[in-house]
Design a protein around this motif. Structure first.
Motif, short mmCIF file in Angstrom:
data_model
loop_
_atom_site.label_atom_id
_atom_site.label_comp_id
_atom_site.label_asym_id
_atom_site.label_seq_id
_atom_site.Cartn_x
_atom_site.Cartn_y
_atom_site.Cartn_z
N UNK A 38 -5.37 36.52 -19.30
CA UNK A 38 -4.50 35.77 -20.20
C UNK A 38 -5.13 34.50 -20.77
N UNK A 42 1.59 48.63 -17.69
CA UNK A 42 1.08 47.78 -18.78
C UNK A 42 0.14 48.60 -19.66
N UNK A 43 0.72 49.31 -20.59
CA UNK A 43 -0.07 50.26 -21.40
C UNK A 43 -1.12 49.55 -22.26
N UNK A 44 -0.90 48.26 -22.52
CA UNK A 44 -1.87 47.50 -23.31
C UNK A 44 -3.25 47.51 -22.66
N UNK A 45 -3.31 47.67 -21.35
CA UNK A 45 -4.59 47.64 -20.66
C UNK A 45 -5.46 48.85 -20.98
N UNK A 72 -15.82 37.27 -18.34
CA UNK A 72 -15.67 36.95 -16.91
C UNK A 72 -14.94 38.09 -16.19
N UNK A 104 -6.81 40.42 -22.04
CA UNK A 104 -5.74 41.29 -21.53
C UNK A 104 -5.55 41.14 -20.02
N UNK A 125 -4.05 33.51 -32.00
CA UNK A 125 -5.20 33.50 -31.09
C UNK A 125 -5.08 34.65 -30.08
#
Lengths: 418, 205
Positions: B8, B74-77, B32, B5, B1
């Motif tokens: 959470x 946080x490179x995922x952002x 949101x 980012x 699932x």
């Protein structure tokens, strides 16, 4: 040692975070790192405490263990009821034997006070103690009480955004998240509100508690609504004390079910459903403080202006309100007649003579534990030892039935006449 | 699932026909959280830059985003704005030039944030600029920023003059960085230089 380790498996690389023990692969992000100049990975589960990646080092204290004083004053003169006395002694015995203990005590039975004696015993042996809880609110509420109870002890509270001076304090109060920082550090860990979100939902938090405790240190749980898993675990290799009666000796209020059809639709049409309207008006007439629980912030915010037409002081409280403590305080002082809230206020708060309604009690978020906790707000203090606890629903769920049964069972168990 | 980012919370990703047909983009952020960013699409220009296009206002949510992205690393952002940036920057007539970081700062952060944003968006870019100093704009006052002589050097002379050079950065505050970068590119032979930034600091805080 490296913060994140990688293991090659037949279906790819399997990462593990050495700090929070997270192994959920979806919470790792791989990227081309400019520092180690390879494909590196970091853990997003504990990111907020500073990033830990494959090329960052985790440091562990290998020097001498700190030596703590063995004389602590306990400044608490309150009286325990015979039932509390019995439970606290049982907890103390388990602590001495290093056996995990579950203190299963109903809402409003005076749980914190029962921890004082075992904690005092441990401190006097020069042992390091941790009192953990999943929520900051609980920690902030416990800190002043413990500082008064143990005036000479070095106590430190750890939570997100706290200014910490003494990580080596002998008594640590911490949110369960903060325990990611510790490894084999405590001679005993008490987990308060052990059933609260996110502790039960997050496997890594449970591992963090185990990691923070020394190898054979006891881990005690304190809760009013233990999960089946927690009960089973302590039945198997631990002890359990059950306190079915509140400190004032009166039974827990039983929930009352009321149907409330299409409440969502009606609120969206800017109308408070009739039954709810009457209930609220009655509370306002009788000047009883009230809490109305919603399952969703959006719905609550739609309802807020509608309730304000009845009384413009009524306001809503949810997790993102910075001033939620002040608003609860206003309710206590009767400057606000009632609050609309989400499950954020389900535990830890005491408001004399509060009446409680749950809107949409059939919603998933209101599980058995949540409903019992919500009901636990009612009738906590003398002289208002009971009150209305109504569940507005569109169909009774198992959770609602189970909560009611559980409350009945506990009331029966705690009945002094039996 | 999949979960959002930023907050959470699990994403409610029901399979839809749009997704199946590839019309709808895969999302990584919940509506949101996205709604808390304020889209402004502000376009201005000055003597150096043909246009300066900023997608979002630098509000509280943007501040938190950049904090987590840059300082918590946080490179995922980078994926939050992937499709937004892609729709603005994808153009074969344009050559994308990210505002670079000094190699030492990049090593400390472990990645260059603008490069990460562009890579997440799947946009090819050319690293034509090099940063000369390690100093960071965010730590300077306005007057200090305006006093700096040269921030960048061009790594190669510009040959293909028909193309538009687009500078990309995460935030536009006083414009000093962009001004210097555009100046350097023009010295190297670029005819037309534009700029795109993710956020723009507006007067009100």
């Amino acid at each position: 040692m490296a913060g994140v380790t990688a293991k090659m498996t037949w279906h790819g690389t399997h990462f593990m975070c050495r700090r929070c023990l997270n192994e959920d692969q979806s919470k790792f992000t791989s990227f081309q790192c400019a520092q180690c100049e390879t494909t590196c990975a970091y853990c997003r589960n504990c990111l907020k405490m500073g990033r830990v990646s494959r090329c960052s080092e985790l440091l562990i204290w290998t020097g001498q263990a700190p030596i703590y004083p063995t004389e602590h004053r306990m400044n608490w003169q309150g009286n325990l009821t015979p039932a509390q006395q019995k439970a606290t002694n049982e907890l103390l015995d388990s602590t001495k034997q290093s056996i995990s203990h579950l203190l299963y005590a109903v809402c409003g039975s005076g749980k914190t006070e029962m921890l004082f004696k075992p904690i005092h015993h441990l401190l006097n042996e020069g042992k390091r103690v941790c009192l953990a809880a999943p929520r900051v609110d609980v920690i902030l509420e416990l800190l002043p009480r413990l500082k008064i109870a143990f005036p000479d002890t070095v106590i430190e509270a750890l939570y997100g955004g706290a200014e910490v001076e003494r990580f080596d304090a002998q008594l640590i109060l911490a949110t369960t998240h903060q325990l990611y920082r510790f490894q084999e550090a405590f001679d005993a860990v008490f987990v308060d509100e052990a059933d609260a979100f996110p502790y039960t939902a997050d496997e890594t938090l449970q591992q963090a508690v185990r990691k923070a405790a020394k190898a054979n240190a006891p881990i005690h749980f304190v809760t009013a609504t233990p999960s089946a898993q927690l009960l089973a675990m302590n039945k198997k290799n631990g002890n359990i004390s059950i306190l079915a009666r509140r400190y004032h000796g009166k039974p827990l209020p039983e929930p009352r079910n009321e149907t409330l059809w299409n409440y969502e639709k009606q609120i969206k049409k800017k109308r408070i459903p009739k039954k709810l309207l009457n209930w609220t008006k009655e509370r306002l007439d009788k000047q009883q403080p009230f809490l109305i629980f919603f399952h969703q912030i959006e719905l609550m915010e739609l309802a807020e202006p509608l309730f304000q037409q009845l009384d413009d002081r009524i306001c809503a409280v949810h997790a993102e309100h910075a001033d939620r403590k002040e608003r609860v305080q206003l309710l206590r002082k009767k400057e606000v007649p009632g609050l609309l809230t989400t499950t954020i206020l389900e535990r830890g708060i005491t408001i004399p003579n509060v009446q409680v309604a749950v809107i949409g009690a059939e919603q998933k978020i209101f599980n058995k534990g949540a409903l019992i906790q919500i009901g636990g707000r009612v009738g906590r203090s003398v002289p208002n030892t009971s009150g209305d606890f109504v569940l507005f629903h569109q169909g009774i769920t198992n959770a609602m039935d189970e909560a009611k049964q559980e409350i009945r069972k506990l009331n029966k168990q705690g009945d002094p006449l039996l | 699932m999949n979960s959002c980012l930023l907050c959470e919370k699990p994403l409610d990703d029901q399979p839809t026909w749009q997704q199946f047909l590839g019309i709808e983009k895969q999302t990584s952020t919940c509506p949101v959280c996205l709604a808390k960013f304020e889209r402004i699409d502000s376009i201005t220009k000055n003597d150096q830059l043909g246009s300066i296009y900023s997608l979002y206002a630098y509000n509280e949510q943007a501040r938190e985003y950049l904090h987590q992205f840059k300082f918590l690393q946080d490179i995922a952002l980078a994926y939050v704005f992937a499709s937004d940036l892609r729709s603005v920057l994808i153009d074969p007539k344009k050559i994308i030039v990210p505002i670079p970081m000094h190699p030492a700062s990049k090593k400390r952060r472990t990645f260059a944030q603008v490069d990460a944003l562009l890579e997440a968006a799947g946009i090819p870019f050319q690293e034509l600029l090099q940063k000369t100093t390690e100093s960071v704009m965010g730590e300077k006052t306005r007057s200090e920023r305006l006093a700096i002589i040269e921030l960048f050097t061009a790594s190669a002379d510009i040959i293909s003059n028909e193309k538009i050079y687009v500078l990309v950065d995460d935030i536009y505050t006083t414009g000093t960085t962009m001004h210097h970068a555009a100046h350097t590119l023009k010295q190297a032979g670029a005819e037309r230089v534009e700029a795109v930034t993710l956020f723009r600091a507006t007067g009100k805080k």
